[in-house]
Motif scaffolding. Sequence first.
Motif, PDB file in Angstrom:
ATOM      1  N   VAL A 187      43.246  41.360  42.548  1.00  0.00           N
ATOM      2  CA  VAL A 187      43.767  39.957  43.103  1.00  0.00           C
ATOM      3  C   VAL A 187      43.649  40.005  44.551  1.00  0.00           C
ATOM      4  CG1 VAL A 187      45.359  38.374  42.609  1.00  0.00           C
ATOM      5  CG2 VAL A 187      44.526  39.415  40.767  1.00  0.00           C
ATOM      6  N   VAL A 188      44.745  41.027  45.052  1.00  0.00           N
ATOM      7  CA  VAL A 188      44.800  40.853  46.608  1.00  0.00           C
ATOM      8  C   VAL A 188      43.442  40.941  47.278  1.00  0.00           C
ATOM      9  CG1 VAL A 188      46.111  42.266  48.209  1.00  0.00           C
ATOM     10  CG2 VAL A 188      47.151  41.885  45.960  1.00  0.00           C
ATOM     11  N   SER A 189      42.613  42.029  46.805  1.00  0.00           N
ATOM     12  CA  SER A 189      41.432  42.169  47.519  1.00  0.00           C
ATOM     13  C   SER A 189      40.562  40.720  47.632  1.00  0.00           C
ATOM     14  CB  SER A 189      40.501  43.281  46.968  1.00  0.00           C
ATOM     15  OG  SER A 189      40.014  42.810  45.710  1.00  0.00           O
ATOM     16  N   ARG A 190      40.543  40.091  46.746  1.00  0.00           N
ATOM     17  CA  ARG A 190      40.016  38.689  46.816  1.00  0.00           C
ATOM     18  C   ARG A 190      40.618  37.689  47.726  1.00  0.00           C
ATOM     19  NH1 ARG A 190      36.639  36.338  41.786  1.00  0.00           N
ATOM     20  NH2 ARG A 190      35.484  38.557  41.078  1.00  0.00           N
ATOM     21  N   SER A 191      42.139  37.872  47.656  1.00  0.00           N
ATOM     22  CA  SER A 191      43.039  36.862  48.443  1.00  0.00           C
ATOM     23  C   SER A 191      42.841  36.993  49.668  1.00  0.00           C
ATOM     24  CB  SER A 191      44.481  36.949  47.921  1.00  0.00           C
ATOM     25  OG  SER A 191      45.181  38.303  48.157  1.00  0.00           O
ATOM     26  N   VAL A 192      42.483  38.469  50.275  1.00  0.00           N
ATOM     27  CA  VAL A 192      42.391  38.751  51.542  1.00  0.00           C
ATOM     28  C   VAL A 192      41.049  37.793  52.304  1.00  0.00           C
ATOM     29  CG1 VAL A 192      41.440  40.419  53.240  1.00  0.00           C
ATOM     30  CG2 VAL A 192      43.551  40.968  51.961  1.00  0.00           C
ATOM     31  N   LEU A 193      39.939  37.531  51.300  1.00  0.00           N
ATOM     32  CA  LEU A 193      38.838  36.892  51.782  1.00  0.00           C
ATOM     33  C   LEU A 193      38.828  35.486  51.319  1.00  0.00           C
ATOM     34  CD1 LEU A 193      36.027  39.454  50.147  1.00  0.00           C
ATOM     35  CD2 LEU A 193      37.153  39.209  52.666  1.00  0.00           C
ATOM     36  N   GLY A 194      40.068  35.055  50.981  1.00  0.00           N
ATOM     37  CA  GLY A 194      40.204  33.684  50.387  1.00  0.00           C
ATOM     38  C   GLY A 194      39.609  33.207  49.276  1.00  0.00           C
ATOM     39  N   ARG A 195      39.481  34.286  48.383  1.00  0.00           N
ATOM     40  CA  ARG A 195      38.785  33.902  47.052  1.00  0.00           C
ATOM     41  C   ARG A 195      39.835  34.063  46.028  1.00  0.00           C
ATOM     42  NH1 ARG A 195      33.697  37.630  48.626  1.00  0.00           N
ATOM     43  NH2 ARG A 195      32.975  36.217  50.123  1.00  0.00           N
ATOM     44  N   GLY A 196      39.825  33.112  44.934  1.00  0.00           N
ATOM     45  CA  GLY A 196      40.479  33.347  43.642  1.00  0.00           C
ATOM     46  C   GLY A 196      39.857  34.235  42.543  1.00  0.00           C
ATOM     47  N   VAL A 197      40.607  34.725  41.710  1.00  0.00           N
ATOM     48  CA  VAL A 197      40.046  35.352  40.500  1.00  0.00           C
ATOM     49  C   VAL A 197      40.936  35.096  39.212  1.00  0.00           C
ATOM     50  CG1 VAL A 197      41.793  37.349  41.283  1.00  0.00           C
ATOM     51  CG2 VAL A 197      39.780  37.735  39.778  1.00  0.00           C
ATOM     52  N   THR A 198      40.416  35.000  38.112  1.00  0.00           N
ATOM     53  CA  THR A 198      40.778  34.716  37.157  1.00  0.00           C
ATOM     54  C   THR A 198      41.449  36.079  36.318  1.00  0.00           C
ATOM     55  OG1 THR A 198      38.822  34.891  35.561  1.00  0.00           O
ATOM     56  CG2 THR A 198      39.299  32.718  36.473  1.00  0.00           C
ATOM     57  N   LEU A 199      42.234  35.943  35.400  1.00  0.00           N
ATOM     58  CA  LEU A 199      42.694  37.127  34.694  1.00  0.00           C
ATOM     59  C   LEU A 199      41.584  38.014  34.019  1.00  0.00           C
ATOM     60  CD1 LEU A 199      45.059  38.704  33.745  1.00  0.00           C
ATOM     61  CD2 LEU A 199      45.552  37.186  31.768  1.00  0.00           C
ATOM     62  N   SER A 200      40.643  37.214  33.380  1.00  0.00           N
ATOM     63  CA  SER A 200      39.673  37.891  32.661  1.00  0.00           C
ATOM     64  C   SER A 200      38.657  38.677  33.824  1.00  0.00           C
ATOM     65  CB  SER A 200      38.820  36.976  31.832  1.00  0.00           C
ATOM     66  OG  SER A 200      38.025  35.988  32.721  1.00  0.00           O
ATOM     67  N   GLU A 201      38.706  37.951  34.876  1.00  0.00           N
ATOM     68  CA  GLU A 201      37.561  38.662  36.040  1.00  0.00           C
ATOM     69  C   GLU A 201      38.563  39.909  36.401  1.00  0.00           C
ATOM     70  OE1 GLU A 201      35.088  34.802  37.642  1.00  0.00           O
ATOM     71  OE2 GLU A 201      37.250  35.424  38.681  1.00  0.00           O
TER      72      GLU A 201
END
Length: 402
Positions: A187-201
């Motif tokens: 989740v943090v790795s995506r949030s650094v790029l400004g992207r979200g992620v679902t629990l399943s992803e």
Amino acid sequence: MNDSPGWASPGSAPSDGQETGIPRPSSPVDGAGPAGQWSPAQPPPGQWSPPSAPGSGPGAPPPAPGWGGMQQGPGWGRAPLAAKPGVIPLRPLGVGEILDGAVSTMRTHWRTVLGISLTVSVIAETVLILVQRYLLPEQKPVDPNATGAEALRQASESAQSQLVNSAPGTLIAMFATLITTSLLTVVVSRSVLGRGVTLSEAWSEARPRLLPLLGLTLLLSLMSAAIMAVGLLPGLALGDGAGGLALTFLGFFAACAVALWLMIRFMLAAPALMLERQPVLTAMRRSAKLVKGSWWRTFGILALTYLLVIILTLIIAIPFGIIALSLDSDGLSGFLNGTTPNFGWPFLIVTGIGEVIVSTLAYPFTAGVMALLYVDQRIRREALDLDLARAAGVPGYETHRS
């Protein structure tokens, strides 16, 4: 999250048909890791270039040559603003920015973050309550009036009983931390790029790395246990005399110092294992390389992080503990009489709710700090901010292919 230059989170890649515009990563600057993972045109270590000029915002082309893009000539020069596609600016971070980035991740992606930490916390606390209620032996009572050999025997039995009773909680907490760390690092790795992620992803990306992360956790735990054993055994072998007692205390503090030094040295191994898809030993070497020369800074940030967690724990746990004692008359009477309390279901349930609240907030905060520490050290040493800017699609940092 898709693979992006210098930022390989586990899971999908452009070949999977997702976000094919983002190039695949290539190998780290120290040569660790499988081939084909990091950008072949890595900038020299220890450099970084903010992606915007003064007053132009994060979407502008890279600044003109000059340290940090500072304006040259008469008058006051002002450093440009770094691109901030996600929760942190893409430049070396200060302590407050690392802590704020962890909190911002929790706030921005609260559904996924709290969904992960709350689910894991509830399951872990439920298992722990059932183990405490039905499987653990009762605490050995200690007679305060006992003296001599009898007092030593009772103290030894009580210590052994406490060790046995604490072992299940330690193991459950270790597995809960492992699962939340793996998921929340994604989740943090995506949030650094400004992207979200679902629990399943997050689960699909973290799942292949769970066994290596478990191996890393067990290896570090065994290493700490071995260091403590080496430090304590000489003093224990001398017996209960003054010399044996002094040597035991000396060995204990020496072992704690060595274990602490090693734990900080390998603190970034988990993010390296998750985000670079490194094997266990390579991830440990990567962590040692990134922490080298920054041990005290890393130690200070982690100490501050855990101090904040302790304060949060006290703020939440004390009120719940008072409520639990007031609802459990048997436990309260034992506590007031100085005997071993016999806590029942009311106490276990109420304190369990408090522990769930603490864990739900503490897990993502600590995992976020660990991941952002890793990002910060790679920005400082390997100019990871350039790769992150390209992966986030910041104008002026696109990868050009012939």
